[in-house]
Motif scaffolding. Structure first.
Motif, PDB file in Angstrom:
ATOM      1  N   ASP A 186      -0.172   2.462  10.747  1.00 24.35           N
ATOM      2  CA  ASP A 186       0.084   3.091   9.448  1.00 24.35           C
ATOM      3  C   ASP A 186       1.041   2.295   8.562  1.00 24.35           C
ATOM      4  O   ASP A 186       1.482   2.780   7.519  1.00 24.35           O
ATOM      5  N   THR A 187       1.392   1.077   8.951  1.00 30.96           N
ATOM      6  CA  THR A 187       2.193   0.209   8.082  1.00 30.96           C
ATOM      7  C   THR A 187       1.314  -0.284   6.933  1.00 30.96           C
ATOM      8  O   THR A 187       0.165  -0.664   7.149  1.00 30.96           O
ATOM      9  N   VAL A 188       1.863  -0.280   5.729  1.00 28.39           N
ATOM     10  CA  VAL A 188       1.165  -0.848   4.575  1.00 28.39           C
ATOM     11  C   VAL A 188       1.832  -2.177   4.224  1.00 28.39           C
ATOM     12  O   VAL A 188       3.058  -2.257   4.098  1.00 28.39           O
ATOM     13  N   ILE A 189       1.010  -3.213   4.092  1.00 28.69           N
ATOM     14  CA  ILE A 189       1.515  -4.570   3.862  1.00 28.69           C
ATOM     15  C   ILE A 189       0.823  -5.154   2.642  1.00 28.69           C
ATOM     16  O   ILE A 189      -0.407  -5.074   2.514  1.00 28.69           O
ATOM     17  N   ASN A 190       1.603  -5.739   1.753  1.00 27.44           N
ATOM     18  CA  ASN A 190       1.056  -6.405   0.574  1.00 27.44           C
ATOM     19  C   ASN A 190       1.442  -7.883   0.611  1.00 27.44           C
ATOM     20  O   ASN A 190       2.611  -8.223   0.793  1.00 27.44           O
ATOM     21  N   ILE A 191       0.445  -8.755   0.457  1.00 24.85           N
ATOM     22  CA  ILE A 191       0.680 -10.204   0.476  1.00 24.85           C
ATOM     23  C   ILE A 191       0.357 -10.765  -0.894  1.00 24.85           C
ATOM     24  O   ILE A 191      -0.719 -10.514  -1.445  1.00 24.85           O
ATOM     25  N   GLU A 215       7.934  11.497   7.323  1.00 26.37           N
ATOM     26  CA  GLU A 215       6.596  10.934   7.482  1.00 26.37           C
ATOM     27  C   GLU A 215       6.459   9.564   6.825  1.00 26.37           C
ATOM     28  O   GLU A 215       5.395   8.948   6.882  1.00 26.37           O
ATOM     29  N   LEU A 216       7.536   9.101   6.202  1.00 25.84           N
ATOM     30  CA  LEU A 216       7.480   7.826   5.493  1.00 25.84           C
ATOM     31  C   LEU A 216       7.310   6.673   6.485  1.00 25.84           C
ATOM     32  O   LEU A 216       8.186   6.394   7.297  1.00 25.84           O
ATOM     33  N   ALA A 217       6.166   6.013   6.414  1.00 23.20           N
ATOM     34  CA  ALA A 217       5.865   4.910   7.328  1.00 23.20           C
ATOM     35  C   ALA A 217       6.337   3.588   6.713  1.00 23.20           C
ATOM     36  O   ALA A 217       6.701   3.506   5.538  1.00 23.20           O
ATOM     37  N   LYS A 218       6.310   2.554   7.517  1.00 24.81           N
ATOM     38  CA  LYS A 218       6.832   1.256   7.118  1.00 24.81           C
ATOM     39  C   LYS A 218       5.983   0.614   6.024  1.00 24.81           C
ATOM     40  O   LYS A 218       4.748   0.688   6.049  1.00 24.81           O
ATOM     41  N   THR A 219       6.658  -0.042   5.081  1.00 27.79           N
ATOM     42  CA  THR A 219       5.996  -0.763   4.002  1.00 27.79           C
ATOM     43  C   THR A 219       6.587  -2.169   3.927  1.00 27.79           C
ATOM     44  O   THR A 219       7.804  -2.330   3.946  1.00 27.79           O
ATOM     45  N   VAL A 220       5.708  -3.180   3.833  1.00 21.80           N
ATOM     46  CA  VAL A 220       6.143  -4.572   3.896  1.00 21.80           C
ATOM     47  C   VAL A 220       5.573  -5.359   2.725  1.00 21.80           C
ATOM     48  O   VAL A 220       4.386  -5.220   2.397  1.00 21.80           O
ATOM     49  N   ALA A 221       6.409  -6.176   2.099  1.00 25.77           N
ATOM     50  CA  ALA A 221       5.968  -7.101   1.051  1.00 25.77           C
ATOM     51  C   ALA A 221       6.130  -8.522   1.575  1.00 25.77           C
ATOM     52  O   ALA A 221       7.224  -8.901   2.005  1.00 25.77           O
ATOM     53  N   THR A 239      17.391   1.436   7.989  1.00 30.26           N
ATOM     54  CA  THR A 239      16.003   1.821   8.241  1.00 30.26           C
ATOM     55  C   THR A 239      15.132   0.573   8.151  1.00 30.26           C
ATOM     56  O   THR A 239      15.510  -0.405   7.495  1.00 30.26           O
ATOM     57  N   ASP A 240      13.998   0.609   8.823  1.00 38.14           N
ATOM     58  CA  ASP A 240      13.047  -0.491   8.693  1.00 38.14           C
ATOM     59  C   ASP A 240      11.854  -0.087   7.828  1.00 38.14           C
ATOM     60  O   ASP A 240      10.814  -0.743   7.841  1.00 38.14           O
ATOM     61  N   ALA A 241      12.021   0.994   7.054  1.00 34.52           N
ATOM     62  CA  ALA A 241      10.913   1.518   6.250  1.00 34.52           C
ATOM     63  C   ALA A 241      10.496   0.545   5.148  1.00 34.52           C
ATOM     64  O   ALA A 241       9.353   0.585   4.679  1.00 34.52           O
ATOM     65  N   GLY A 242      11.407  -0.317   4.715  1.00 37.42           N
ATOM     66  CA  GLY A 242      11.079  -1.320   3.699  1.00 37.42           C
ATOM     67  C   GLY A 242      11.458  -2.704   4.174  1.00 37.42           C
ATOM     68  O   GLY A 242      12.548  -2.901   4.728  1.00 37.42           O
ATOM     69  N   GLU A 243      10.569  -3.658   4.000  1.00 42.99           N
ATOM     70  CA  GLU A 243      10.819  -5.011   4.506  1.00 42.99           C
ATOM     71  C   GLU A 243      10.211  -6.022   3.545  1.00 42.99           C
ATOM     72  O   GLU A 243       9.089  -5.838   3.068  1.00 42.99           O
ATOM     73  N   ILE A 244      10.968  -7.093   3.272  1.00 42.65           N
ATOM     74  CA  ILE A 244      10.511  -8.147   2.356  1.00 42.65           C
ATOM     75  C   ILE A 244      10.543  -9.484   3.074  1.00 42.65           C
ATOM     76  O   ILE A 244      11.544  -9.827   3.714  1.00 42.65           O
TER      77      ILE A 244
END
Length: 248
Positions: free
Chosen positions: A75-80, A114-120, A151-156
């Motif tokens: 359920d992690t969302v990743i944007n490249i 419920e906020l899952a991890k999001t990565v840029a 938190t690791d909910a946001g990662e760049i």
């Protein structure tokens, strides 16, 4: 004998054809596992492409950012995103887009738990952070003195290709211990210059990169796609030239 010039994956149109391919997500999965250093039970094993290649987008919206956005099996969302030139707003731009992605994860009334991890992930063809040979930098929310994570909910992630080139230059004697063993290096060498000696070594040691090279050759031989690629490349370069002229 005429040698066909390969299209470069650094042009986002080509990058998205390879890594945003709904029919074969193995390239994206391999790259993401390398980028996020995921192995074993934590490794990504499936993804859903959330913004597949859109023909209208490539033809009519010549300067829209053609990023690759995917949701993984956990359920992690990743944007490249790939950027070729420094427009002096990359830090702020990335934080803004990450914040928007995080906000979009929750609907009204949802529990914050419920906020899952999001990565840029940003692949840059310019120097951003002033590092000499550290080409991959990862940022999360940490306490400034103890470095305790909030938190690791946001990662760049920033991956700087010029820094990778310097890293490879300074480690020439250890190439044999790097290529084929550092998967992120292998993928970034392919993205930076798939025809380079280093990239050829990477593709010979990694089956996924070898198949990506075959796909790139097929794409490069397609006359229609090559026309779209050249139009996209010209639009991007004209845009950067206009910005440069405005600065002057």
């Amino acid at each position: 004998m005429y040698k066909m010039e390969l299209m470069t994956p650094k042009i986002d149109f080509v990058f998205k054809l390879i890594f945003g391919n709904e029919e074969d997500t193995s390239f994206l999965i391999s790259f993401l596992n390398a980028a996020l250093d995921l192995t074993g039970e934590k490794a990504i094993n499936s993804v859903i492409i959330m913004n597949p290649v859109n023909e209208r987008q490539t033809k009519e919206d010549k300067l829209s950012i053609m990023d690759v956005k995917a949701q993984t099996n956990d359920d992690t969302v990743i944007n490249i995103e790939i950027q070729l030139r420094d427009q002096h707003n990359m830090r702020q731009r990335t934080l803004y887009h990450l914040s928007r992605m995080i906000a979009e994860r929750l609907n009204k009334g949802d529990d914050y738990q419920e906020l899952a991890k999001t990565v840029a992930i940003n692949i840059l063809d310019f120097d951003l952070l002033g590092e000499e040979t550290r080409f991959h930098n990862k940022f999360r929310f940490l306490e400034t003195e103890t470095h305790k994570e909030l938190t690791d909910a946001g990662e760049i992630h920033f991956m700087e290709l010029p820094v990778l080139r310097r890293y490879m230059e300074q480690n020439k004697e250890d190439i044999i211990t790097i290529i084929g063993k550092e998967k992120l290096v292998d993928w970034l060498l392919f993205i930076d210059n798939p025809d380079s000696e280093y990239a050829r070594l990477a593709e010979s040691s990694d089956e996924a990169i070898g198949r990506a090279k075959v796909m790139l050759k097929t794409l490069s031989a397609d006359e229609k796609l090559r026309e779209e690629y050249l139009a996209r490349e010209k639009a991007i370069m004209d845009h950067y030239a206009s910005l440069k002229a405005a600065e002057r």
